[in-house]
Design a protein around this motif. Sequence first.
Motif, mmCIF file in Angstrom:
data_model
loop_
_atom_site.group_PDB
_atom_site.id
_atom_site.type_symbol
_atom_site.label_atom_id
_atom_site.label_comp_id
_atom_site.label_asym_id
_atom_site.label_seq_id
_atom_site.Cartn_x
_atom_site.Cartn_y
_atom_site.Cartn_z
ATOM 1 N N THR A 131 48.469 25.552 8.307
ATOM 2 C CA THR A 131 49.433 26.063 7.326
ATOM 3 C C THR A 131 49.821 27.522 7.549
ATOM 4 O O THR A 131 50.717 28.027 6.884
ATOM 5 C CB THR A 131 48.883 25.922 5.889
ATOM 6 O OG1 THR A 131 47.673 26.686 5.794
ATOM 7 C CG2 THR A 131 48.625 24.472 5.529
ATOM 8 N N SER A 187 44.216 25.382 0.993
ATOM 9 C CA SER A 187 45.275 25.482 -0.011
ATOM 10 C C SER A 187 46.597 25.138 0.660
ATOM 11 O O SER A 187 46.658 24.956 1.864
ATOM 12 C CB SER A 187 45.329 26.909 -0.565
ATOM 13 O OG SER A 187 45.491 27.814 0.506
ATOM 14 N N TYR A 213 31.099 36.372 14.770
ATOM 15 C CA TYR A 213 32.279 35.576 15.145
ATOM 16 C C TYR A 213 32.300 35.348 16.654
ATOM 17 O O TYR A 213 32.488 34.221 17.123
ATOM 18 C CB TYR A 213 33.523 36.334 14.683
ATOM 19 C CG TYR A 213 34.838 35.861 15.232
ATOM 20 C CD1 TYR A 213 35.467 34.727 14.720
ATOM 21 C CD2 TYR A 213 35.486 36.569 16.250
ATOM 22 C CE1 TYR A 213 36.701 34.320 15.208
ATOM 23 C CE2 TYR A 213 36.712 36.170 16.739
ATOM 24 C CZ TYR A 213 37.325 35.045 16.222
ATOM 25 O OH TYR A 213 38.545 34.636 16.709
HETATM 26 N N1 LIG Z 1 44.601 36.086 15.171
HETATM 27 C C1 LIG Z 1 44.009 36.516 16.274
HETATM 28 O O1 LIG Z 1 44.217 37.669 16.729
HETATM 29 C C2 LIG Z 1 43.085 35.605 17.043
HETATM 30 C C3 LIG Z 1 42.567 36.052 18.258
HETATM 31 C C4 LIG Z 1 41.747 35.198 18.978
HETATM 32 C C5 LIG Z 1 41.426 33.949 18.495
HETATM 33 N N2 LIG Z 1 41.933 33.559 17.297
HETATM 34 C C6 LIG Z 1 41.570 32.227 16.827
HETATM 35 O O2 LIG Z 1 42.767 31.482 16.665
HETATM 36 C C7 LIG Z 1 42.600 30.569 15.570
HETATM 37 C C8 LIG Z 1 43.741 30.750 14.585
HETATM 38 O O3 LIG Z 1 43.726 32.068 14.119
HETATM 39 P P1 LIG Z 1 44.921 32.587 13.159
HETATM 40 O O4 LIG Z 1 44.798 34.075 13.125
HETATM 41 O O5 LIG Z 1 46.185 31.952 13.570
HETATM 42 O O6 LIG Z 1 44.435 31.979 11.757
HETATM 43 P P2 LIG Z 1 45.063 32.182 10.270
HETATM 44 O O7 LIG Z 1 46.426 32.757 10.354
HETATM 45 O O8 LIG Z 1 44.018 32.869 9.463
HETATM 46 O O9 LIG Z 1 45.180 30.690 9.754
HETATM 47 C C9 LIG Z 1 44.006 29.991 9.466
HETATM 48 C C10 LIG Z 1 44.363 28.595 9.009
HETATM 49 O O10 LIG Z 1 43.149 27.872 8.774
HETATM 50 C C11 LIG Z 1 43.073 27.521 7.373
HETATM 51 N N3 LIG Z 1 41.675 27.671 6.993
HETATM 52 C C12 LIG Z 1 40.942 28.809 6.965
HETATM 53 N N4 LIG Z 1 39.690 28.550 6.569
HETATM 54 C C13 LIG Z 1 39.626 27.218 6.352
HETATM 55 C C14 LIG Z 1 38.605 26.346 5.907
HETATM 56 N N5 LIG Z 1 37.364 26.796 5.617
HETATM 57 N N6 LIG Z 1 38.874 25.018 5.812
HETATM 58 C C15 LIG Z 1 40.111 24.542 6.084
HETATM 59 N N7 LIG Z 1 41.129 25.323 6.503
HETATM 60 C C16 LIG Z 1 40.885 26.644 6.612
HETATM 61 C C17 LIG Z 1 44.020 28.485 6.669
HETATM 62 O O11 LIG Z 1 44.517 27.989 5.428
HETATM 63 P P3 LIG Z 1 43.707 28.304 4.046
HETATM 64 O O12 LIG Z 1 43.455 29.779 4.028
HETATM 65 O O13 LIG Z 1 44.641 27.836 2.950
HETATM 66 O O14 LIG Z 1 42.460 27.503 4.098
HETATM 67 C C18 LIG Z 1 45.134 28.558 7.717
HETATM 68 O O15 LIG Z 1 45.948 27.415 7.672
HETATM 69 C C19 LIG Z 1 41.212 30.822 14.990
HETATM 70 O O16 LIG Z 1 40.286 29.937 15.548
HETATM 71 C C20 LIG Z 1 40.909 32.239 15.445
HETATM 72 O O17 LIG Z 1 39.533 32.490 15.539
HETATM 73 C C21 LIG Z 1 42.756 34.348 16.557
#
Ligand SMILES: NC(=O)c1ccc[n+]([C@@H]2O[C@H](COP(=O)([O-])OP(=O)(O)OC[C@H]3O[C@@H](n4cnc5c(N)ncnc54)[C@H](OP(=O)(O)O)[C@@H]3O)[C@@H](O)[C@H]2O)c1
Length: 261
Positions: free
Chosen positions: A19, A43, A153
């Motif tokens: 989402t 959510s 993490y």
């Molecule tokens: N952003 C970065 O710079 C970065 C860098 C390296 C790796 N990553 C990895 O890439 C992936 C995506 O990151 P992102 O930054 O795109 O994430 P994000 O924007 O925080 O989105 C997270 C998504 O997961 C859902 N979520 C979070 N906790 C949850 C739970 N306990 N159960 C079910 N759904 C849940 C959130 O919705 P709700 O909050 O409504 O639950 C949202 O849809 C992750 O694995 C992260 O570790 C990110």
Amino acid sequence: MACDPNEFAARRAVVTGGTKGTGRAVVRRLVSGGAQVVTVARSGSHERMGDVTLVTADLATAAGCTALAEAALDRLGGIDLIVHVVGGSRSPGGGFAALDDQAWQTEIDLNLMPAVRLDRLLIPHMIAQGAGVVIHTSSIQRRLPLHDSTTGYAAAKAALSVYSKALSKELGPKGIRVNAVAPGWIYTSAAEALVERIATSAGIDEAAARQRILDALGGIPLGRPAQPEEVAELIAFLASDRAAAIHGAEYTIDGGTVPCA
Ligand SMILES: NC(=O)c1ccc[n+]([C@@H]2O[C@H](COP(=O)([O-])OP(=O)(O)OC[C@H]3O[C@@H](n4cnc5c(N)ncnc54)[C@H](OP(=O)(O)O)[C@@H]3O)[C@@H](O)[C@H]2O)c1
């Protein structure tokens, strides 16, 4: 970006965390290629997801993983593709001493166990049909941890990467491809939240916190974070038949951040 609207036709996909940020971009990319997608978040509203089925569940719990697996199998009637995107850093800054048992458990529950549990529930259906694709989202932090703020993490992501490799060894002979992606900084609200957390715990402003992360990473040679859509494009490639010979690999997408091969 133009894509083949039939590339994923008849493919039944589960995308976790679809989402926001990267997960939302992956959902959009797969749907634009013709896939049927079930996604999950804690959510969010069904109306805003259009044709995509949204399951509301907490994947940091075993019950949430079971609820998603049951809903996905019910909705899709089987499974061809699992893209594990859910994850993120939840710990306070302050180095190793600030991480109590609960902080460690929280990182493991969000960054390792959802993949382990969902794979255990869904992969038997792939094995039965002799085909499938699984993609895990790790992080460059598994090799380049930010020791002040994300040790737990980074360690959980390292475990996820090793788990992904082990799974590939077991499932390759059964017709199932398993790969991982390791993003560097992606421009999402979660990355901005990390900036805010570091700023708050260190008593500095957000620009200084952003610079602190960049310094700890050693800079980004391309000069910018990746957009979620760029990470989604890599995942779509790995999910597609264009990557039919790619298995047991981890693809870094970080603008050159990791300083060695
Ligand atoms: N952003 C970065 O710079 C970065 C860098 C390296 C790796 N990553 C990895 O890439 C992936 C995506 O990151 P992102 O930054 O795109 O994430 P994000 O924007 O925080 O989105 C997270 C998504 O997961 C859902 N979520 C979070 N906790 C949850 C739970 N306990 N159960 C079910 N759904 C849940 C959130 O919705 P709700 O909050 O409504 O639950 C949202 O849809 C992750 O694995 C992260 O570790 C990110």
